[in-house]
Write an enzyme that holds these catalytic residues in place. Structure first.
Site, PDB file in Angstrom:
ATOM      1  N   CYS A 236       0.243 -59.418  64.543  1.00 37.11           N
ATOM      2  CA  CYS A 236       0.930 -58.214  65.046  1.00 37.11           C
ATOM      3  C   CYS A 236       0.151 -56.953  64.687  1.00 37.11           C
ATOM      4  O   CYS A 236       0.446 -55.876  65.198  1.00 37.11           O
ATOM      5  CB  CYS A 236       2.309 -58.060  64.428  1.00 37.11           C
ATOM      6  SG  CYS A 236       3.436 -59.391  64.792  1.00 37.11           S
TER       7      CYS A 236
ATOM      8  N   HIS B  78       4.983 -64.534  65.267  1.00 37.60           N
ATOM      9  CA  HIS B  78       3.869 -65.468  65.134  1.00 37.60           C
ATOM     10  C   HIS B  78       4.196 -66.699  64.294  1.00 37.60           C
ATOM     11  O   HIS B  78       3.366 -67.591  64.161  1.00 37.60           O
ATOM     12  CB  HIS B  78       2.640 -64.753  64.556  1.00 37.60           C
ATOM     13  CG  HIS B  78       2.090 -63.734  65.508  1.00 37.60           C
ATOM     14  ND1 HIS B  78       2.516 -62.438  65.550  1.00 37.60           N
ATOM     15  CD2 HIS B  78       1.164 -63.867  66.490  1.00 37.60           C
ATOM     16  CE1 HIS B  78       1.876 -61.786  66.492  1.00 37.60           C
ATOM     17  NE2 HIS B  78       1.047 -62.626  67.091  1.00 37.60           N
TER      18      HIS B  78
ATOM     19  N   LYS C 259      17.495 -62.340  77.923  1.00 38.43           N
ATOM     20  CA  LYS C 259      16.750 -61.098  78.128  1.00 38.43           C
ATOM     21  C   LYS C 259      15.500 -61.400  78.954  1.00 38.43           C
ATOM     22  O   LYS C 259      14.907 -62.459  78.817  1.00 38.43           O
ATOM     23  CB  LYS C 259      16.359 -60.498  76.778  1.00 38.43           C
ATOM     24  CG  LYS C 259      15.767 -59.121  76.940  1.00 38.43           C
ATOM     25  CD  LYS C 259      15.707 -58.328  75.664  1.00 38.43           C
ATOM     26  CE  LYS C 259      15.255 -56.912  75.947  1.00 38.43           C
ATOM     27  NZ  LYS C 259      13.848 -56.659  75.702  1.00 38.43           N
TER      28      LYS C 259
ATOM     29  N   LYS D 147       8.455 -61.723  80.027  1.00 39.09           N
ATOM     30  CA  LYS D 147       7.290 -61.925  80.890  1.00 39.09           C
ATOM     31  C   LYS D 147       6.771 -63.363  80.715  1.00 39.09           C
ATOM     32  O   LYS D 147       6.479 -64.044  81.687  1.00 39.09           O
ATOM     33  CB  LYS D 147       6.218 -60.925  80.478  1.00 39.09           C
ATOM     34  CG  LYS D 147       5.221 -60.649  81.560  1.00 39.09           C
ATOM     35  CD  LYS D 147       4.268 -59.561  81.114  1.00 39.09           C
ATOM     36  CE  LYS D 147       3.033 -59.551  81.977  1.00 39.09           C
ATOM     37  NZ  LYS D 147       1.996 -58.684  81.438  1.00 39.09           N
TER      38      LYS D 147
ATOM     39  N   CYS E 109       1.162 -58.725  58.965  1.00 36.24           N
ATOM     40  CA  CYS E 109       0.915 -59.833  59.895  1.00 36.24           C
ATOM     41  C   CYS E 109      -0.339 -59.495  60.700  1.00 36.24           C
ATOM     42  O   CYS E 109      -0.369 -58.478  61.403  1.00 36.24           O
ATOM     43  CB  CYS E 109       2.099 -60.056  60.822  1.00 36.24           C
ATOM     44  SG  CYS E 109       1.707 -61.204  62.152  1.00 36.24           S
TER      45      CYS E 109
ATOM     46  N   CYS F  59       6.604 -64.021  59.946  1.00 29.22           N
ATOM     47  CA  CYS F  59       6.671 -63.070  61.061  1.00 29.22           C
ATOM     48  C   CYS F  59       7.394 -63.762  62.221  1.00 29.22           C
ATOM     49  O   CYS F  59       7.007 -64.864  62.626  1.00 29.22           O
ATOM     50  CB  CYS F  59       5.260 -62.664  61.476  1.00 29.22           C
ATOM     51  SG  CYS F  59       5.169 -62.106  63.188  1.00 29.22           S
TER      52      CYS F  59
ATOM     53  N   HIS G 179       9.502 -53.384  85.783  1.00 26.46           N
ATOM     54  CA  HIS G 179      10.538 -54.366  86.153  1.00 26.46           C
ATOM     55  C   HIS G 179      11.885 -53.660  86.249  1.00 26.46           C
ATOM     56  O   HIS G 179      11.954 -52.442  86.079  1.00 26.46           O
ATOM     57  CB  HIS G 179      10.539 -55.552  85.192  1.00 26.46           C
ATOM     58  CG  HIS G 179      10.825 -55.216  83.764  1.00 26.46           C
ATOM     59  ND1 HIS G 179      12.003 -54.657  83.351  1.00 26.46           N
ATOM     60  CD2 HIS G 179      10.067 -55.348  82.656  1.00 26.46           C
ATOM     61  CE1 HIS G 179      11.979 -54.476  82.049  1.00 26.46           C
ATOM     62  NE2 HIS G 179      10.798 -54.880  81.604  1.00 26.46           N
TER      63      HIS G 179
ATOM     64  N   HIS H  56      12.929 -51.020  83.578  1.00 27.47           N
ATOM     65  CA  HIS H  56      12.301 -49.698  83.749  1.00 27.47           C
ATOM     66  C   HIS H  56      12.929 -48.969  84.943  1.00 27.47           C
ATOM     67  O   HIS H  56      13.177 -47.771  84.891  1.00 27.47           O
ATOM     68  CB  HIS H  56      10.788 -49.823  84.007  1.00 27.47           C
ATOM     69  CG  HIS H  56      10.051 -50.609  82.970  1.00 27.47           C
ATOM     70  ND1 HIS H  56       9.287 -51.705  83.277  1.00 27.47           N
ATOM     71  CD2 HIS H  56       9.967 -50.463  81.636  1.00 27.47           C
ATOM     72  CE1 HIS H  56       8.749 -52.193  82.165  1.00 27.47           C
ATOM     73  NE2 HIS H  56       9.153 -51.463  81.157  1.00 27.47           N
TER      74      HIS H  56
HETATM   75  O1  ME8 Z   1       9.409 -48.804  74.355  1.00 27.81           O
HETATM   76  N1  ME8 Z   1      17.139 -53.646  80.299  1.00 27.81           N
HETATM   77  O2  ME8 Z   1       8.116 -48.679  76.271  1.00 27.81           O
HETATM   78  P1  ME8 Z   1       8.612 -49.954  77.095  1.00 27.81           P
HETATM   79  C1  ME8 Z   1      17.246 -52.318  80.382  1.00 27.81           C
HETATM   80  N2  ME8 Z   1       6.571 -46.914  75.155  1.00 27.81           N
HETATM   81  N3  ME8 Z   1      16.231 -51.471  80.174  1.00 27.81           N
HETATM   82  C2  ME8 Z   1      15.047 -51.983  79.864  1.00 27.81           C
HETATM   83  C3  ME8 Z   1      14.854 -53.378  79.742  1.00 27.81           C
HETATM   84  C4  ME8 Z   1      15.976 -54.219  79.985  1.00 27.81           C
HETATM   85  N4  ME8 Z   1      15.906 -55.547  79.934  1.00 27.81           N
HETATM   86  N5  ME8 Z   1      13.575 -53.584  79.415  1.00 27.81           N
HETATM   87  C5  ME8 Z   1      12.973 -52.366  79.338  1.00 27.81           C
HETATM   88  C6  ME8 Z   1       8.520 -48.296  75.024  1.00 27.81           C
HETATM   89  N6  ME8 Z   1      13.862 -51.391  79.622  1.00 27.81           N
HETATM   90  C7  ME8 Z   1       7.820 -47.066  74.501  1.00 27.81           C
HETATM   91  C8  ME8 Z   1       8.693 -45.864  74.723  1.00 27.81           C
HETATM   92  S1  ME8 Z   1       9.205 -43.250  74.586  1.00 27.81           S
HETATM   93  C9  ME8 Z   1       8.617 -41.944  73.751  1.00 27.81           C
HETATM   94  C10 ME8 Z   1       8.144 -44.571  74.219  1.00 27.81           C
HETATM   95  C11 ME8 Z   1      13.562 -49.950  79.702  1.00 27.81           C
HETATM   96  O3  ME8 Z   1       7.676 -50.060  78.223  1.00 27.81           O
HETATM   97  C12 ME8 Z   1      14.442 -49.155  78.755  1.00 27.81           C
HETATM   98  O4  ME8 Z   1      14.433 -47.827  79.170  1.00 27.81           O
HETATM   99  O5  ME8 Z   1       8.788 -51.110  76.199  1.00 27.81           O
HETATM  100  C13 ME8 Z   1      13.691 -49.300  77.445  1.00 27.81           C
HETATM  101  O6  ME8 Z   1      14.092 -48.345  76.484  1.00 27.81           O
HETATM  102  C14 ME8 Z   1      12.281 -49.072  77.937  1.00 27.81           C
HETATM  103  O7  ME8 Z   1      12.255 -49.746  79.230  1.00 27.81           O
HETATM  104  C15 ME8 Z   1      11.201 -49.634  77.033  1.00 27.81           C
HETATM  105  O8  ME8 Z   1       9.984 -49.497  77.693  1.00 27.81           O
END
Ligand code: ME8
Length: 517
Positions: free
Chosen positions: A129, A146, A295, A298, A126, A143, A18, A21
């Site tokens: 979770c 949940h 925020k 999904k 939990c 939690c 999204h 990312h």
């Molecule tokens: O946390 N606004 O993965 P993730 C801005 N796998 N950036 C956002 C966002 C938003 N609303 N939502 C997501 C993880 N992001 C772990 C990371 S690293 C070794 C492991 C972006 O899929 C932002 O970069 O939940 C955030 O830090 C990341 O997606 C979280 O991605």
């Protein structure tokens, strides 16, 4: 040759890409392209995080096994990035055998050095979770996800002696003011470190979770997903012996949002210290993209998907909007109204208009050929030339400090000064007076040179537009092959070379009602 290494988080494969990312990945892309433009040798890493509870659960919910599920979503990320013109050198998956091996090497090393120990942990767990909660994390004893009271549970696990490195980490952050930036996040980490740091539980018993990397010293357990995931930043460089590791690790900059500050600001540096190599250079932390509903979520259907927007508004308008709108470090609101507004004002009116006016006048007064510099520039000419210099200077200074919006503002000040200059100078009046011919040459040549420099400066942000602009000015180069020193230098356009007018760069758009389709 100077070097630069930028990483994005590796994204969980439990959701499709999204704009959150997309933003982090575009920021890293801009950084990568900027450093290439400055002549650096660069490495840009992104990828997917595929182990752990969350993914096992998502796979189960969709009725497949974790690996097939991870393959499918990881592929979605991999296919999205080229469509957003992301220039990553490598795409890592935590299920890659090379990664798994490095994780096990590091675990073994830290275990051998005595910084991993086995212990029984009793706490509030939990079931929903599948994790332990601290008292502080609970809301009214429940939690928060949940809304259920956790149960008491006792479990034997492996722990990383994170507490041992607390003082070292505080000292390191204090003596390296730019280690975590912007400052608000550095302060957040330091505030957290004022409390005693607990050791980190880094294992999960296999009977509870099998989707993970087995501990090399006890195969009844798999590795906690963060201890696995963070290591991607070095496993991708073939730690510890690969040439990439030696070349790029000393200059690494991680880019993340504030949601994962703690693992990156605390777990990772202490893990690095325990494994015995130098800490990363910078952790760059940005805020959240929100929609008017808050925020993105999904479950609430408020997720904005980049690939829905790009065909409607164009890739470069999308990239420009994200980079111009967000002040790095703060939250921003995403709305299509705001995107359309910027597209029409900054791109169609300011940049598009300047470019098409410049080329139209070159066609009209000089048969579409680049004129020589004619008469000595007057004060107004010189003032505009100074704006170009200033934009270039700001660009070079602001981007390394994460001031993307400021770099773009400086470029746009120059664009808007050029549009005003055209209105003031009135080349159409100069064209009526043969005595002014040589000044007209200077005016048009200044404008052409300015458009060229602007095209080079926007290349990290809008590579497609940059290429299009330069091609019509007779410079058919790939954005990634541009070098600021040569390609933005003043006065380098070839006199007498033809320029092409072409279609407008950014046609104005109306807000499209495509939601809910
Ligand atoms: O946390 N606004 O993965 P993730 C801005 N796998 N950036 C956002 C966002 C938003 N609303 N939502 C997501 C993880 N992001 C772990 C990371 S690293 C070794 C492991 C972006 O899929 C932002 O970069 O939940 C955030 O830090 C990341 O997606 C979280 O991605």
């Amino acid at each position: 040759m100077e070097r630069f290494y930028v990483s994005t988080p590796i994204y969980y494969v439990n959701a499709e890409p999204h704009i959150g990312h997309a933003y982090t990945t575009i920021v890293a892309d801009v950084m990568n392209r900027f450093h290439k433009l400055l002549g650096y040798k660069t490495f840009f890493l992104t990828g997917t995080d595929e182990h752990g509870d969350k993914i096992a659960q998502a796979a189960q919910d969709s009725g497949t096994d974790p690996k097939s599920y991870a393959d499918r979503i990881s592929q979605l990320f991999r296919e999205t990035w080229p469509k957003l013109n992301i220039s990553n050198d490598h795409f890592i998956r935590t299920t890659d055998p090379e990664h798994i091996q490095v994780v096990q090497n590091i675990l073994q090393k830290v275990y051998d050095s005595g910084d991993i120990y086995f212990s029984t942990y009793k706490g509030l767990y939990c079931v929903g979770c599948e994790r332990f909660y601290t008292e502080k994390e609970l809301v009214d004893g429940k939690c928060p996800d949940h809304d259920k009271e956790p149960i008491e549970r006792e479990e034997a696990n492996y722990f990383f002696r994170m507490s041992k490195y607390q003082d070292w980490l505080i000292q390191h952050i204090e003596s390296h003011p730019d280690f975590i930036r912007p400052e608000r996040y550095r302060n957040e980490v330091l505030a957290f470190l004022r409390e005693p740091l607990e050791d980190l539980c880094i294992s999960r018993p296999k009977e509870r979770l099998s989707w993970g990397i087995p501990l090399p010293f006890d195969d009844r357990y798999v590795t906690y997903v963060w201890f696995d995931a963070l290591i991607n930043y070095v496993s991708a460089l073939n730690y510890p012996d690969g040439p990439l590791f030696h070349e790029f690790w000393p200059v690494v900059q991680h880019t993340i949002a504030k949601d994962i500050l703690k693992p990156h600001g605390i777990y990772w540096p202490t893990m690095i210290k325990a494994a015995g190599f130098a800490p990363y250079q910078h952790l760059n932390v940005h805020g959240y993209w929100k929609t008017s509903e808050g925020k993105m979520s999904k479950s609430r259907g408020t997720v904005v998907r980049p690939l829905d927007l790009v065909p409607i508004y164009g890739l470069d308008a999308f990239r420009y909007f994200l980079m111009r709108e967000m002040v790095f470090g703060l939250d921003s609101n995403f709305s299509e109204e705001a995107l359309v507004q910027r597209l029409n004002a900054d791109l169609a009116n300011d940049l598009g208009n300047l470019y098409s006016r410049t080329l139209a006048m070159t066609a009209k007064y000089f048969e579409g050929k680049i004129p020589p510099f004619g008469a000595e520039p007057d004060d107004m000419d010189r003032a505009l030339m100074a704006q170009v210099e200033n934009a270039t200077k700001q660009f070079v200074e602001e981007i390394p400090k994460l001031g993307y919006h400021k770099a773009l503002m400086a470029i746009w000040e120059c664009i808007s000064a050029a549009n005003k200059y055209i209105d003031h100078v009135g080349p159409w009046n100069l064209a009526k007076d043969p005595q002014q011919h040589s000044h007209l040459q200077t005016v048009i040549r200044i404008l052409l040179e300015l458009n060229k420099t602007v095209a080079v400066l926007i290349s990290p942000f809008m590579p497609e537009t940059s290429e299009k602009m330069l091609e019509r000015l007779g410079i058919p180069k790939k954005a990634l092959d541009l070098r600021l020193k040569d390609d933005a230098a003043w006065g380098t356009l070839q006199e007498g070379n033809p320029v092409q007018k072409g279609e407008s760069l950014f046609p104005r758009v109306e807000l499209k009602e495509h939601k809910g389709e």
